[in-house]
Design an enzyme around this catalytic site. Structure first.
Site: not given
Length: 255
Positions: A9, A14, A40, A127
């Protein structure tokens, strides 16, 4: 060559964890490629904070096919090859498409043939597990999937979704679930909840990472813990986790 995809998530730690694992493996003398599959484009930053890295999707968008392999990555700490897939402009296009474009271009440009990596690690946002985000777990890109979670309810929910996606691909000889990593947030019954999740999906809890200010201190320096505080307790936890990941892969002859 070990081919690993790590899901989790957003905000679960991570990318920080993966960058430290890459640093550990590189210090062991392995040739490591870390591929950020998050729009990102910040997966590898702690490994190369002093160098500019253009995402693959930006290269394709701005230069079409007029770029070379070396435009797609930079060498980071201990010569880890750092790649960022990137994503579309805000509100336009599919974020998963950036992953597909990046992986296809890396193959076309011959990254793996030229640099012969020992380990390739895909850092994938967990996600959602549709379209391009599921690509590392299929099409032969990764052999093992690891999921990072905490004991927080939303993280547990995301982890279950990812594990179910991996199970759905099992009959097609795609990547297999290698285990779950607990990145502690010190919530109530955290270990018990993650252990139950492992039992539900018949997988192992292969590592536990403490909630530590050392991680934040290293990030303030824009470095991994392995580089900034190599003798710290947290660095030792990352070293143990890296060994457990290698062990989980090497137990399976497909890796």
């Amino acid at each position: 060559m070990l081919k690993i995809a790590v899901y989790g998530k957003g905000g679960i730690g991570k990318s920080t964890t993966i960058s430290n694992i890459s640093a550990v493996l590189a210090k062991k003398g392995l040739k490591v490629i870390q591929i950020g599959c998050d729009p990102k484009a910040d997966s590898t930053f702690l490994l190369h904070s002093d160098k500019k890295l253009t995402s693959v999707l930006d290269l394709v968008r701005n230069k079409k096919n007029n770029f070379i392999l070396e435009d797609m990555f930079c060498f980071g700490y201990e010569n880890v090859i750092c790649v960022e897939a990137g994503g579309p402009k805000a509100g336009v296009g599919c974020a998963g498409r950036g992953i597909i474009t990046a992986l296809e271009n890396l193959e076309k440009k011959g990254l793996y043939e030229k640099y012969h990596p020992d380990v390739v690690i895909y850092d994938v946002l967990g996600d959602v597990v549709c379209g391009g985000f599921s690509m590392p777990m299929r099409d032969g890109y990764a052999d093992k999937i690891f999921i990072i979670t905490s004991g927080e309810n939303m993280a547990i929910y995301a982890t279950a979704n990812i594990a179910m996606a991996v199970q759905n691909f099992q009959d097609r000889n795609y990547a297999q679930l290698g285990g779950i990593i607990l990145n502690k947030r010190n919530v109530k019954n955290e270990l018990e909840k993650v252990s139950e999740l492992c039992q539900e999906f018949q997988t192992s809890l292969i590592g536990i990472l403490s909630r530590s200010e050392t991680v934040q201190d290293a990030e303030e320096l824009q470095k991994t813990v392995i580089e900034a505080f190599p003798e710290s307790d947290m660095a030792q936890e990352y070293k143990i986790l890296a060994e457990q990941i290698l062990k989980a892969c090497q137990e399976d002859s497909s890796c």
